[in-house]
Design a protein around this motif. Sequence first.
Motif, PDB file in Angstrom:
ATOM      1  N   ALA A 139       0.791  -1.241   0.024  1.00 57.21           N
ATOM      2  CA  ALA A 139      -0.011   0.041   0.126  1.00 57.21           C
ATOM      3  C   ALA A 139       1.003   1.231  -0.083  1.00 57.21           C
ATOM      4  O   ALA A 139       1.691   1.524   0.825  1.00 57.21           O
ATOM      5  CB  ALA A 139      -0.977   0.050   1.136  1.00 57.21           C
ATOM      6  N   HIS A 140       0.693   1.891  -0.952  1.00 62.17           N
ATOM      7  CA  HIS A 140       1.533   3.289  -1.031  1.00 62.17           C
ATOM      8  C   HIS A 140       0.771   4.461  -0.567  1.00 62.17           C
ATOM      9  O   HIS A 140      -0.230   4.629  -1.211  1.00 62.17           O
ATOM     10  CB  HIS A 140       1.769   3.421  -2.667  1.00 62.17           C
ATOM     11  CG  HIS A 140       2.590   2.432  -3.106  1.00 62.17           C
ATOM     12  ND1 HIS A 140       2.061   1.043  -3.421  1.00 62.17           N
ATOM     13  CD2 HIS A 140       3.931   2.323  -3.943  1.00 62.17           C
ATOM     14  CE1 HIS A 140       3.306   0.514  -3.873  1.00 62.17           C
ATOM     15  NE2 HIS A 140       4.197   1.268  -4.235  1.00 62.17           N
ATOM     16  N   CYS A 141       1.507   5.373   0.359  1.00 64.65           N
ATOM     17  CA  CYS A 141       0.909   6.330   1.020  1.00 64.65           C
ATOM     18  C   CYS A 141       1.609   7.509   0.620  1.00 64.65           C
ATOM     19  O   CYS A 141       2.913   7.372   0.316  1.00 64.65           O
ATOM     20  CB  CYS A 141       0.886   6.154   2.502  1.00 64.65           C
ATOM     21  SG  CYS A 141      -0.043   4.713   3.051  1.00 64.65           S
ATOM     22  N   ALA A 142       0.915   8.672   0.839  1.00 66.61           N
ATOM     23  CA  ALA A 142       1.496  10.084   0.423  1.00 66.61           C
ATOM     24  C   ALA A 142       2.437  10.492   1.337  1.00 66.61           C
ATOM     25  O   ALA A 142       3.253  11.158   0.972  1.00 66.61           O
ATOM     26  CB  ALA A 142       0.351  11.087   0.249  1.00 66.61           C
ATOM     27  N   PRO A 162      -4.597   5.283   0.351  1.00 71.91           N
ATOM     28  CA  PRO A 162      -3.568   4.439  -0.090  1.00 71.91           C
ATOM     29  C   PRO A 162      -3.874   4.024  -1.423  1.00 71.91           C
ATOM     30  O   PRO A 162      -4.844   3.462  -1.712  1.00 71.91           O
ATOM     31  CB  PRO A 162      -3.233   3.521   0.842  1.00 71.91           C
ATOM     32  CG  PRO A 162      -3.861   3.977   2.074  1.00 71.91           C
ATOM     33  CD  PRO A 162      -5.175   4.696   1.554  1.00 71.91           C
ATOM     34  N   LEU A 163      -2.749   3.787  -2.281  1.00 73.54           N
ATOM     35  CA  LEU A 163      -2.817   2.869  -3.640  1.00 73.54           C
ATOM     36  C   LEU A 163      -2.260   1.556  -3.425  1.00 73.54           C
ATOM     37  O   LEU A 163      -0.924   1.549  -3.100  1.00 73.54           O
ATOM     38  CB  LEU A 163      -2.348   3.621  -4.618  1.00 73.54           C
ATOM     39  CG  LEU A 163      -3.004   4.836  -5.145  1.00 73.54           C
ATOM     40  CD1 LEU A 163      -2.238   5.280  -6.342  1.00 73.54           C
ATOM     41  CD2 LEU A 163      -4.395   4.633  -5.619  1.00 73.54           C
ATOM     42  N   ALA A 164      -2.952   0.592  -3.507  1.00 78.49           N
ATOM     43  CA  ALA A 164      -2.288  -0.831  -3.519  1.00 78.49           C
ATOM     44  C   ALA A 164      -1.594  -0.906  -5.086  1.00 78.49           C
ATOM     45  O   ALA A 164      -2.489  -0.293  -6.048  1.00 78.49           O
ATOM     46  CB  ALA A 164      -3.272  -1.872  -3.586  1.00 78.49           C
ATOM     47  N   ALA A 165      -0.230  -1.138  -5.183  1.00 78.08           N
ATOM     48  CA  ALA A 165       0.230  -1.129  -6.363  1.00 78.08           C
ATOM     49  C   ALA A 165       1.651  -2.227  -6.241  1.00 78.08           C
ATOM     50  O   ALA A 165       2.674  -1.953  -5.868  1.00 78.08           O
ATOM     51  CB  ALA A 165       0.935   0.048  -6.651  1.00 78.08           C
ATOM     52  N   PRO A 166       1.057  -3.475  -6.834  1.00 79.00           N
ATOM     53  CA  PRO A 166       2.403  -4.274  -7.278  1.00 79.00           C
ATOM     54  C   PRO A 166       3.291  -3.803  -8.436  1.00 79.00           C
ATOM     55  O   PRO A 166       2.672  -2.699  -9.035  1.00 79.00           O
ATOM     56  CB  PRO A 166       1.647  -5.474  -7.725  1.00 79.00           C
ATOM     57  CG  PRO A 166       0.552  -5.003  -8.560  1.00 79.00           C
ATOM     58  CD  PRO A 166       0.287  -3.764  -7.675  1.00 79.00           C
TER      59      PRO A 166
END
Length: 314
Positions: free
Chosen positions: A61-64, A133-137
Amino acid sequence: MAKDPNHPKTVKDAVALLRAGGICAFPTETVYGLGADATNSDAVLAIYEAKQRPRFNPLIAHCADMEMTEKYVRFSPLARKLSQLWPGPLSLVLPLREEAGIADIVTAGLDTLATRVPAHPVARQIIQAVGHPLAAPSANPSGKLSATTAEQVKKGFNDAVPVFDGGNCEMGLESTIIAIHEERVVQLRAGALPRIEIEQFLNCHVELATSEVGISAPGMLASHYAPKADISLNVETPEPDAAYLGFGKHQSSMPSALNLSPSADLHEAARNLFAYLHALDAYGVSRICVAPIPETGLGEAINDRLRRAAAPRQ
Ligand code: TXA
Ligand code: MG
């Protein structure tokens, strides 16, 4: 999924797509990610489908910023100290705040969440504007080479996923994944932040994930990052019927040869690794021979990717 999608041209378009529950590839400083709102299970499901990724393999999960991460995971003092390395190519596996709304499918049912604050300004702008958050593989079909350019993402998915082109990725290797397990610091995946730098920062030993340590990243399969060609490692002398991926003084003047870094600079080699493997694969050769790469600093992650690329395919 529809072919030839409408690729978002602006950050605003990418944000609108993600807020509406769509998926969209975007650049980070490591590799391109294929993102979806991590609180929307249907959106995240579409990532697994596009990548044909096994459902047991959780997502980052990518957070700002730190404020956003704190809503979703718990920080021990040691984890808090490590978070000072953000923004950057470091993912931390931390206890999930179950009530915070991350879709179960992101963690594949685990009670931990891998999270990171990327350093790429475009990535952070998009996450901030989405507000979740963006889930990003990594933006590649499961098991294949990761992508460091928008073109590679489009090609990898036969132009079937929307891609926001934000230029080439600066580092070229995925983030280092660290878990804190019983107050020990364990590296689950070597990556763009060298282990030695984490050890120097914390002034403590970073263990490698082994079966004795009892924790691993579910997605660390022996065969991964696989180009179409077979790979042979530690080849000092180029062979006439194979492509050659050189490093430093080990190089070849054949047309199907590239040098990861003529000056033997590991940062340059990391940045070029996936792009050059994509390029040599495009020659249609049946084998790519790779020069020896030192196992120090970033070399640990480069060799990790190369060993998985060379492993027998499942
Ligand atoms: O640099 C990167 O990390 C890129 C960019 C897009 O941020 N992302 C990336 O994601 O490499 P992916 O999905 O290709 O790799 C994530 C790895 C997988 O091996 C997965 O098993 C592991 O992280 N992982 C995710 N959540 C985990 C968790 N809760 N516990 C242990 N491992 C986890
Ligand atoms: Mg990946």
